[in-house]
Write an enzyme that holds these catalytic residues in place. Structure first.
Site: not given
Ligand SMILES: NC(=O)c1ccc[n+]([C@@H]2O[C@H](COP(=O)([O-])OP(=O)(O)OC[C@H]3O[C@@H](n4cnc5c(N)ncnc54)[C@H](OP(=O)(O)O)[C@@H]3O)[C@@H](O)[C@H]2O)c1
Length: 254
Positions: A90, A157, A161, A192
Site C-alpha cells: 500500500n 504519480y 499507479k 490522509t
Molecule cells: N490519500 C488519497 O487521496 C489517496 C487516493 C488514492 C490512492 N492513495 C494511495 O493510498 C496509499 C496510501 O496513501 P495514504 O493516503 O494513506 O498516504 P500517507 O498517509 O501519506 O501514507 C503513505 C505511506 O507510505 C509510506 N511510504 C512512502 N514511501 C515509502 C518508502 N519509500 N518506503 C517505505 N514506506 C513508504 C509512508 O511511510 P513513511 O513515510 O513512514 O515511510 C506512509 O506510511 C498510497 O499508495 C496512495 O498513493 C491515496
C-alpha cells in the site's frame, strides 16, 4: 469467528493514513500484522497500540525502494510462522507535483521506483513464498488519478499507479491456478497526509470533495474496510480486480 483469524499479513505504508487504519482493523480481525514504513516512531506507536488491545504485531523499519526491506519483513514472517498469507502493498508517494514537461528525470524515477518498482520487487518475493505454500493473497493500492480521470501535475504519480493495475492483472492470470489471488484498490480522495498534501488549500480541498458523487473525501477507515474485504476469504472468487472505493469520483461528470 474473526475475519482474518491467525492470518499472517504484511502491510506497507503502515505508519500513516490507509495503511495505519488497515493495520488496526486487520489486527482487530485476528491477523498478525507486520507493519512496514520508514518512520520508526510511528511504527513503534502503532505496535504499542495494537499490542495494548491484545493483538499481535511486528514492525519493520526501512525504505521499500531497497528490496532488502521487504526481504526482512518476509524473513520475519517465515521464521516466526513459516508462511505469509496476505501482502497489502500500500505504501506510496505523490512525488513532484508539476507539469509534465517540468518533471526532472530524478523526480520521475523516484516516483516510479517507490510506487511501481518497489511493489514489483515486493510481489516477486511474496510470490516466491506463496508459491511454496500454494496459497496467498496480494493487494496493491492504485488510484483514480490517471485511471478514469486525468489530473494536472500528476504525470509520474498517475503512470506509476496505472502500472500497478497492469501488474495486478498479470499476476492474477499467472498465479490463479496456483492458489494465489491478486487485486488492486482504487481509493477516491482520502483524508490522509497524502490527501491533504495533494490539495494544499481550502478552496482546492472543497473542489476535490465536490468531484465525488458523495461530495466528500473518504476517511482512511473506509478504505481499510474495503481492503479487509479484498484480502479476506469473503472475496475468495475475486482476482485481477480493480476495486473502486472512490466515492463515485470515477463516474461523476459535471
Ligand atoms: N490519500 C488519497 O487521496 C489517496 C487516493 C488514492 C490512492 N492513495 C494511495 O493510498 C496509499 C496510501 O496513501 P495514504 O493516503 O494513506 O498516504 P500517507 O498517509 O501519506 O501514507 C503513505 C505511506 O507510505 C509510506 N511510504 C512512502 N514511501 C515509502 C518508502 N519509500 N518506503 C517505505 N514506506 C513508504 C509512508 O511511510 P513513511 O513515510 O513512514 O515511510 C506512509 O506510511 C498510497 O499508495 C496512495 O498513493 C491515496
Amino acid at each position: 469467528m474473526k475475519r482474518l483469524e491467525n492470518k499472517i499479513v504484511i502491510i506497507t505504508g503502515a505508519s500513516s493514513g490507509i495503511g495505519r487504519e488497515s493495520a488496526l482493523l486487520f489486527a482487530h480481525e485476528g491477523a498478525v500484522v507486520i507493519n512496514v514504513a520508514r518512520r520508526a516512531e510511528r511504527l513503534q506507536e502503532l505496535e504499542q497500540h495494537i499490542k495494548a488491545n491484545g493483538n499481535h504485531c511486528f514492525s519493520v523499519v526501512g525504505d521499500l525502494c531497497d528490496p532488502s526491506t521487504m526481504q526482512r519483513a518476509l524473513d520475519l514472517a517465515l521464521q516466526h510462522f513459516g508462511r505469509i498469507d496476505i501482502a497489502f502493498n500500500n505504501a506510496g508517494i505523490l512525488g513532484a507535483l508539476k507539469p509534465t514537461h517540468q518533471i526532472s528525470q530524478n523526480e520521475w524515477e523516484n516516483t516510479l521506483d517507490t510506487n511501481l518498482s518497489a511493489n514489483f520487487y515486493a510481489a516477486q518475493m511474496q510470490l516466491n513464498a506463496m508459491l511454496k505454500q500454494k496459497n496467498g493473497c496480494i493487494l496493491f493500492t492504485s488510484t483514480f488519478v490517471g485511471h478514469r480521470i486525468g489530473f494536472p501535475n500528476m504525470a509520474a504519480y498517475a503512470a506509476s499507479k496505472a502500472g500497478l493495475i497492469g501488474l495486478t492483472q498479470v499476476i492474477a492470470a499467472e498465479y490463479g491456478r496456483l492458489g494465489i489471488r491478486c487485486n488492486c484498490l482504487i481509493p477516491g480522495g482520502t483524508d490522509t497526509e497524502m490527501g491533504r498534501a495533494a490539495v494544499d488549500n481550502e478552496q482546492a480541498y472543497q473542489h476535490i470533495q465536490s468531484l465525488h458523487a458523495l461530495k466528500r473525501m473518504a476517511q482512511p477507515q473506509e478504505i481499510a474496510q474495503a481492503a479487509l474485504f479484498a484480502v479476506s476469504d469473503e472475496s475468495s472468487f475475486m482476482t485481477g480486480s480493480t476495486l473502486y472505493v472512490d466515492g463515485g469520483i470515477s463516474v461523476v461528470r459535471g
